[in-house]
Motif scaffolding. Structure first.
Motif, PDB file in Angstrom:
ATOM      1  N   GLY A  47       0.785  -1.227   0.000  1.00  0.00           N
ATOM      2  CA  GLY A  47       0.000   0.000   0.000  1.00  0.00           C
ATOM      3  C   GLY A  47       0.813   1.269   0.000  1.00  0.00           C
ATOM      4  O   GLY A  47       0.242   2.365  -0.030  1.00  0.00           O
ATOM      5  N   SER A  48       2.138   1.146   0.013  1.00  0.00           N
ATOM      6  CA  SER A  48       2.984   2.332   0.056  1.00  0.00           C
ATOM      7  C   SER A  48       2.841   3.137  -1.226  1.00  0.00           C
ATOM      8  O   SER A  48       2.827   2.590  -2.330  1.00  0.00           O
ATOM      9  CB  SER A  48       4.449   1.923   0.255  1.00  0.00           C
ATOM     10  N   GLN A  49       2.760   4.473  -1.067  1.00  0.00           N
ATOM     11  CA  GLN A  49       2.641   5.375  -2.206  1.00  0.00           C
ATOM     12  C   GLN A  49       3.986   5.946  -2.651  1.00  0.00           C
ATOM     13  O   GLN A  49       4.031   6.762  -3.571  1.00  0.00           O
ATOM     14  CB  GLN A  49       1.692   6.523  -1.855  1.00  0.00           C
ATOM     15  N   LYS A  50       5.072   5.502  -2.022  1.00  0.00           N
ATOM     16  CA  LYS A  50       6.389   5.958  -2.456  1.00  0.00           C
ATOM     17  C   LYS A  50       6.742   5.393  -3.829  1.00  0.00           C
ATOM     18  O   LYS A  50       7.486   6.006  -4.589  1.00  0.00           O
ATOM     19  CB  LYS A  50       7.443   5.541  -1.430  1.00  0.00           C
ATOM     20  N   ILE A  51       6.210   4.205  -4.128  1.00  0.00           N
ATOM     21  CA  ILE A  51       6.365   3.591  -5.450  1.00  0.00           C
ATOM     22  C   ILE A  51       4.960   3.319  -5.980  1.00  0.00           C
ATOM     23  O   ILE A  51       4.194   2.569  -5.366  1.00  0.00           O
ATOM     24  CB  ILE A  51       7.188   2.294  -5.380  1.00  0.00           C
ATOM     25  N   ASP A 366       5.440   5.334   6.404  1.00  0.00           N
ATOM     26  CA  ASP A 366       4.504   5.907   7.372  1.00  0.00           C
ATOM     27  C   ASP A 366       3.083   5.517   6.975  1.00  0.00           C
ATOM     28  O   ASP A 366       2.723   5.524   5.792  1.00  0.00           O
ATOM     29  CB  ASP A 366       4.655   7.423   7.391  1.00  0.00           C
ATOM     30  N   LEU A 367       2.273   5.156   7.963  1.00  0.00           N
ATOM     31  CA  LEU A 367       0.913   4.702   7.671  1.00  0.00           C
ATOM     32  C   LEU A 367       0.078   5.795   7.008  1.00  0.00           C
ATOM     33  O   LEU A 367      -0.914   5.484   6.336  1.00  0.00           O
ATOM     34  CB  LEU A 367       0.236   4.233   8.962  1.00  0.00           C
ATOM     35  N   LYS A 448      -4.416   0.595  13.846  1.00  0.00           N
ATOM     36  CA  LYS A 448      -4.303   1.977  13.410  1.00  0.00           C
ATOM     37  C   LYS A 448      -5.057   2.147  12.090  1.00  0.00           C
ATOM     38  O   LYS A 448      -4.857   1.378  11.148  1.00  0.00           O
ATOM     39  CB  LYS A 448      -2.838   2.368  13.236  1.00  0.00           C
ATOM     40  N   PRO A 449      -5.937   3.155  11.978  1.00  0.00           N
ATOM     41  CA  PRO A 449      -6.697   3.345  10.738  1.00  0.00           C
ATOM     42  C   PRO A 449      -5.807   3.827   9.606  1.00  0.00           C
ATOM     43  O   PRO A 449      -4.875   4.616   9.809  1.00  0.00           O
ATOM     44  CB  PRO A 449      -7.738   4.404  11.115  1.00  0.00           C
ATOM     45  N   VAL A 450      -6.079   3.344   8.413  1.00  0.00           N
ATOM     46  CA  VAL A 450      -5.329   3.723   7.219  1.00  0.00           C
ATOM     47  C   VAL A 450      -6.314   3.972   6.080  1.00  0.00           C
ATOM     48  O   VAL A 450      -7.496   3.632   6.161  1.00  0.00           O
ATOM     49  CB  VAL A 450      -4.324   2.623   6.805  1.00  0.00           C
ATOM     50  N   LYS A 451      -5.817   4.578   5.022  1.00  0.00           N
ATOM     51  CA  LYS A 451      -6.636   4.784   3.822  1.00  0.00           C
ATOM     52  C   LYS A 451      -6.847   3.457   3.106  1.00  0.00           C
ATOM     53  O   LYS A 451      -6.071   2.509   3.269  1.00  0.00           O
ATOM     54  CB  LYS A 451      -5.971   5.789   2.878  1.00  0.00           C
TER      55      LYS A 451
END
Length: 462
Positions: A47-51, A366-367, A448-451
């Motif tokens: 789910g990482s948006q870095k890539i 980071d979440l 922990k809530p995430v998108k």
């Protein structure tokens, strides 16, 4: 003498200390062990948006799993969660293989199973509400049952039936699709989905599902009767009779010609005889002048050709043979060699490209920068769903079908973006507006809530 002895003893002690220090400095120290990956690490990395490229993230994770290993075993529930998050089949198989290798090497004590409520208790309570027609009370109980047993296809069929009776056709269709995905041999799922398609006006899809339901369960009388009624309603194809008629008329004319030439032959023969005589006379007159010109022309032509052909192989083979031989030989030889060398070097390139910095950058993201994929949105993911408005222009034009909308929501369940990726252009706008005004359940990672991001399908009946 005592002073000399003390000096020598001090020097000996100093030399021994220095020798031990040098030896300890030269001995190689073991490299720090890398921590194996947890399920949370992989979900966060996916789910990482870095890539942004999902294939690139899968490639990095495959290398990380091979290098570090994992701390969990792949169960059907975890496999489904990984697929919904965007994990490729190669990554999942790599995790399975690494789990089988690492389990006997590092045995860990399995925790004692904690008692938990069986999903059957919620299922029975929901079934009792369905029998009394209280479908709105049965749906949340089916949600809890599916949370405890997400791989049981019959739960999706029952919840889809309850949603169908509350006129939530889009969510009911999603549940029927999920049930068929989990168990492609579930005849009841095809039967109820066929009823939904028939209700929505998609008669061709309903016919296919009814046929599949009868094929899987020949004792299902309801499916048989529904199939008969639907086939009677559908128009039968009529182009076959005219095609046969045209084929029959097309075969008759070729039968007549053999009868006609037998009758016309005696008339044609006397006509052709006088015509052929002048042709022969002209032919007799022509060869008197022409053969002299024609005969010497073909005779000298083949003769010089043969003579030239005899003279050419004497001089030309020497020139032709060395020309093709050196040209093809040097050209193919140097070309495959560099290609093979590049091919040999290519598989070794991807490994060094994946560095520890790349792995740590997506694993330790980071979440707030993580968006978890959930696949197709079901009723268990929805807090409030707004129905799209059916445009009158589309209704009058007979435009309908399904519209697929990709939705992203934040940690509080509020929609961030909604974009239609499939469906008619006249129906996309209302579906995007409806999705933006809807609300979804927040997703969590380790509490922990995430998108989250998923897609929902709206159905328009014509």
């Amino acid at each position: 003498m005592k002073k000399v002895f003390k000096v020598f003893s001090m020097l000996f002690v100093l030399l021994t200390v220095l020798g031990v220090g040098i030896l300890s400095a030269q001995t190689p120290q073991p490299a720090p062990q890398k921590k194996p990956l947890t399920l949370t690490n992989i979900l966060v990395a996916l789910g990482s948006q870095k890539i942004q490229d999902m294939d690139e993230k899968n490639r990095i994770l495959i290398e990380a799993v091979i290098d570090r290993g994992v701390t969990f075993a792949v169960t059907p529930e975890i496999e489904d969660e990984l697929k919904r998050a965007g994990a490729s089949d190669i990554l999942i198989n790599t995790i399975k293989m690494k789990t089988q290798v690492s389990q006997p090497v590092n045995p860990q004590p399995t925790p004692a199973p904690q008692p938990q409520t069986d999903y059957a208790t919620f299922e029975k309570r929901a079934d009792s509400y369905v029998q009394r027609g209280r479908y709105e009370l049965a749906i949340p109980l089916y949600d809890q049952a599916i949370t405890l047993s997400p791989r049981t296809s019959s739960l999706y069929v029952k919840r889809g039936f309850a949603l169908f009776n509350t006129q939530d056709y889009d969510l009911a269709l999603a549940d029927y699709n999920k049930a068929i995905e989990l168990n492609p041999k579930d005849a009841s799922a095809f039967f109820y989905r066929a009823q939904l398609h028939e209700k929505s006006g998609n008669l061709e899809e309903a016919l296919e599902d009814y046929q599949k339901a009868v094929e899987l369960d020949s004792n299902n009388e309801q499916a048989k009767n529904a199939l008969k009624n639907l086939t009677a309603r559908l128009p039968r194809p009529t182009p076959s009779p005219p095609q046969n008629q045209v084929a029959s008329t097309g075969t008759t004319p070729p039968v007549q010609p053999p009868v006609q030439p037998s009758v016309t032959q005696p008339k044609v023969e006397p006509k052709n005889e006088p015509k052929s005589e002048p042709k022969n006379e002209v032919a007799k007159n022509q060869p008197k002048d022409e053969p002299k010109k024609v005969e010497p022309k073909p005779e000298p032509k083949p003769e010089p050709k043969n003579e030239v052909a005899k003279n050419q192989p004497k001089d030309e083979p020497k020139k032709v043979e060395p020309k093709p031989e050196p040209k093809p030989e040097p050209k193919p030889e140097p070309k495959p060699e560099p290609k093979n060398e590049v091919a040999k070097n290519q598989p070794s390139n991807p490994k060094p490209q994946v560095t520890e910095e790349q792995i740590n950058s997506i694993i330790d993201s980071d979440l707030s920068d993580v968006i978890i994929g959930v696949g197709q949105i079901t009723s268990s993911d929805i807090v409030r769903l707004v129905r799209p408005v059916y445009p009158q222009v589309a209704q009058k034009a007979g435009i309908g079908g399904q519209v697929k909308v990709e939705v992203t929501w934040d940690e509080q369940g509020k929609v961030i973006s909604a974009k239609a990726v499939e469906g008619h252009s006249l129906l996309r706008g209302p579906c995007e507006d409806a999705a933006k005004r809807s609300e979804f359940k927040p997703r969590t990672i380790e509490g922990k809530p995430v998108k989250a991001r998923g897609f929902i399908v709206f159905n328009f009946s014509r």
